[in-house]
Design a protein around this motif. Structure first.
Motif, mmCIF file in Angstrom:
data_model
loop_
_atom_site.group_PDB
_atom_site.id
_atom_site.type_symbol
_atom_site.label_atom_id
_atom_site.label_comp_id
_atom_site.label_asym_id
_atom_site.label_seq_id
_atom_site.Cartn_x
_atom_site.Cartn_y
_atom_site.Cartn_z
ATOM 1 N N ASN A 63 8.031 -1.325 12.525
ATOM 2 C CA ASN A 63 9.109 -1.575 11.578
ATOM 3 C C ASN A 63 8.586 -1.307 10.179
ATOM 4 N N SER A 64 9.302 -0.477 9.403
ATOM 5 C CA SER A 64 8.829 -0.057 8.091
ATOM 6 C C SER A 64 9.901 -0.282 7.043
ATOM 7 N N GLU A 65 9.447 -0.582 5.807
ATOM 8 C CA GLU A 65 10.376 -0.785 4.703
ATOM 9 C C GLU A 65 9.695 -0.401 3.394
ATOM 10 N N SER A 66 10.415 0.296 2.526
ATOM 11 C CA SER A 66 9.899 0.570 1.192
ATOM 12 C C SER A 66 9.895 -0.729 0.391
ATOM 13 N N LEU A 67 9.045 -0.804 -0.621
ATOM 14 C CA LEU A 67 8.884 -2.050 -1.353
ATOM 15 C C LEU A 67 10.146 -2.467 -2.099
ATOM 16 N N ASP A 68 10.961 -1.487 -2.507
ATOM 17 C CA ASP A 68 12.203 -1.844 -3.204
ATOM 18 C C ASP A 68 13.353 -2.115 -2.246
ATOM 19 N N GLY A 69 13.108 -1.988 -0.941
ATOM 20 C CA GLY A 69 14.116 -2.296 0.056
ATOM 21 C C GLY A 69 15.172 -1.232 0.258
ATOM 22 N N SER A 70 15.040 -0.086 -0.418
ATOM 23 C CA SER A 70 16.060 0.958 -0.304
ATOM 24 C C SER A 70 15.977 1.738 1.000
ATOM 25 N N LYS A 71 14.810 1.710 1.645
ATOM 26 C CA LYS A 71 14.619 2.418 2.912
ATOM 27 C C LYS A 71 13.984 1.464 3.915
ATOM 28 N N ASP A 72 14.503 1.440 5.117
ATOM 29 C CA ASP A 72 13.882 0.636 6.162
ATOM 30 C C ASP A 72 14.377 1.120 7.512
ATOM 31 N N GLY A 73 13.621 0.822 8.532
ATOM 32 C CA GLY A 73 14.001 1.238 9.876
ATOM 33 C C GLY A 73 12.872 1.038 10.858
ATOM 34 N N ASN A 74 13.086 1.534 12.061
ATOM 35 C CA ASN A 74 12.140 1.354 13.155
ATOM 36 C C ASN A 74 11.649 2.697 13.670
ATOM 37 N N GLY A 75 10.423 2.691 14.146
ATOM 38 C CA GLY A 75 9.834 3.889 14.715
ATOM 39 C C GLY A 75 9.092 3.568 15.990
ATOM 40 N N ARG A 131 9.573 8.982 17.149
ATOM 41 C CA ARG A 131 10.831 8.957 16.400
ATOM 42 C C ARG A 131 10.781 7.873 15.342
ATOM 43 N N ASP A 132 11.621 8.035 14.286
ATOM 44 C CA ASP A 132 11.670 7.043 13.216
ATOM 45 C C ASP A 132 12.964 7.219 12.427
ATOM 46 N N ASN A 133 13.574 6.104 12.028
ATOM 47 C CA ASN A 133 14.807 6.172 11.251
ATOM 48 C C ASN A 133 14.702 5.449 9.912
ATOM 49 N N SER A 134 13.460 5.247 9.446
ATOM 50 C CA SER A 134 13.261 4.533 8.180
ATOM 51 C C SER A 134 13.463 5.427 6.963
ATOM 52 N N LEU A 135 13.422 6.762 7.151
ATOM 53 C CA LEU A 135 13.559 7.749 6.079
ATOM 54 C C LEU A 135 12.369 7.751 5.123
ATOM 55 N N LEU A 136 11.258 7.176 5.546
ATOM 56 C CA LEU A 136 10.083 7.115 4.689
ATOM 57 C C LEU A 136 9.226 8.376 4.754
ATOM 58 N N ARG A 137 9.225 9.060 5.879
ATOM 59 C CA ARG A 137 8.436 10.290 6.007
ATOM 60 C C ARG A 137 9.292 11.541 5.859
ATOM 61 N N LEU A 150 0.850 -1.176 0.000
ATOM 62 C CA LEU A 150 0.000 0.000 0.000
ATOM 63 C C LEU A 150 0.891 1.232 0.000
ATOM 64 N N LEU A 151 0.926 1.947 -1.144
ATOM 65 C CA LEU A 151 1.707 3.181 -1.274
ATOM 66 C C LEU A 151 3.162 2.979 -0.877
ATOM 67 N N ASP A 152 3.823 2.038 -1.510
ATOM 68 C CA ASP A 152 5.262 1.806 -1.358
ATOM 69 C C ASP A 152 5.659 1.493 0.082
ATOM 70 N N LEU A 153 4.885 0.663 0.758
ATOM 71 C CA LEU A 153 5.181 0.381 2.159
ATOM 72 C C LEU A 153 4.915 -1.074 2.509
ATOM 73 N N SER A 154 5.825 -1.645 3.268
ATOM 74 C CA SER A 154 5.608 -2.903 3.962
ATOM 75 C C SER A 154 5.975 -2.653 5.419
ATOM 76 N N ALA A 155 5.053 -2.904 6.345
ATOM 77 C CA ALA A 155 5.300 -2.524 7.737
ATOM 78 C C ALA A 155 4.543 -3.411 8.700
ATOM 79 N N THR A 156 5.097 -3.526 9.902
ATOM 80 C CA THR A 156 4.463 -4.227 11.017
ATOM 81 C C THR A 156 4.399 -3.276 12.198
ATOM 82 N N ARG A 157 3.292 -3.290 12.915
ATOM 83 C CA ARG A 157 3.077 -2.339 14.019
ATOM 84 C C ARG A 157 2.443 -3.045 15.214
ATOM 85 N N PHE A 158 2.942 -2.713 16.393
ATOM 86 C CA PHE A 158 2.298 -3.131 17.634
ATOM 87 C C PHE A 158 1.849 -1.881 18.376
#
Length: 315
Positions: free
Chosen positions: A229-241, A262-268, A204-212
């Motif tokens: 935990n978030s990751e772009s679909l092409d795997g170029s960006k990922d990280g935790n928030g 906070r977040d370090n995935s660089l998606l936002r 959904l909109l270039d995102l694969s993520a899991t949330r608790f």
């Protein structure tokens, strides 16, 4: 040709007529005005300088019609009203959740524009929802998807399941998008004082993520947390928030609150980001709240600060 906003307004007017709709319906909305000052305009949901905003003000109608003893047609038409800020190039109305569906003892099946199950999983953790400190400022996945199919299960001993599926043309991906959440408790913290949810979204909109998500209300104190935990679909960006929030009822009227994200995935944002927000609500009643807030957004190479005083009325 009649423009789409005008068509939407006409549809709402017809649905609001007693002679146009035979079932039950409810007209609702949020009127909010905010005097805000933002230093640099790096933050989303606000602009640089001092201005009067109407953050996510809206008008909607929802209702139902009995098909038989066990099944109902249900619908919602909701639009965002962007008129307070003046002529800034935006349409006066924009689409929010708008769908029609069926509801029975087996749950609800909704077709149209709707919040994804992943977005719904935030519950009451976000204490600055629909302001410049909304968790969508930092975390990816706060999406509303058009032309989607949503299933909402019945409440089974405080367990619920929500599943969203969007065709690839609407998911903004090369394959069908999906979002799912399994929740336990009450998202609104009213029937029971706790809520826990595990959610997942993909394509959904270039995102694969899991949330608790977790929220708990104990006497006058409300606490909330999100780990993601978030990751772009092409795997170029990922990280935790993460998001941590707390509200305390000094009285039924005065309610201070604080939130950290906070977040370090660089998606936002293009850099690692932190946001710290303080606020104070003055609750007149269940419908009307005045508030002040201050929020600091910190990136690796720049920062932004926004302060606001506002009034919110729900009807």
């Amino acid at each position: 040709m009649i423009k789409q906003p005008m068509l939407t307004t006409l549809a709402l007017a017809l649905l609001a007529s007693n002679t146009a709709f035979a079932g039950e319906y409810n007209i609702y909305g949020k009127a909010e005005v905010q005097l805000a000052h933002t230093d640099k305009g790096i933050m989303r949901y606000t602009e640089k300088g001092t201005q009067v905003d109407s953050p996510f003000s809206r008008l909607g109608i929802n209702g139902s019609h009995n098909l038989n003893e066990t099944t109902q047609v249900i619908f919602k038409y909701e639009v965002q009203i962007n008129g307070v800020e003046g002529d800034n190039g935006n349409e006066p109305l924009s689409a929010r959740n708008t769908y029609i569906g069926l509801k029975s003892q087996y749950g609800s099946l909704l077709l149209g524009r709707n919040d994804t199950g992943f977005k719904r999983s935030e519950g009451k953790v976000d204490l600055f929802n629909e302001t410049q400190a909304d968790i969508g400022q930092v975390l990816a996945g706060q999406y509303r998807v058009g032309d989607s199919i949503t299933y909402v299960s019945p409440n089974l001993k405080n367990w619920t399941v929500v599943l969203t599926v969007a065709p690839k043309d609407d998911a903004g991906s090369d394959k069908n998008g999906v979002a799912a959440v399994v929740g336990y408790g009450d998202r609104s913290l009213k029937t029971v004082p706790y809520y826990f949810a595990l959610s997942y979204t993909d394509s959904l909109l270039d995102l694969s993520a899991t949330r608790f998500s977790a929220a708990y209300r104990w006497d006058k104190l409300q606490l909330g947390a999100i780990l993601q935990n978030s990751e772009s679909l092409d795997g170029s960006k990922d990280g935790n928030g993460m998001v941590l929030s707390a509200r305390y009822k000094l009285t039924d009227t005065w309610q201070p609150k604080v939130q950290y994200a906070r977040d370090n995935s660089l998606l936002r944002h293009s850099e690692e980001v932190e946001q710290f927000t303080l606020g104070l609500d003055y609750v007149f009643d269940k419908q009307t709240t005045a508030y002040i807030m201050a929020s600091q957004l910190e990136l690796e190479t720049q920062s932004d600060t926004s302060t606001a005083i506002g009034l919110k009325y729900l009807f």
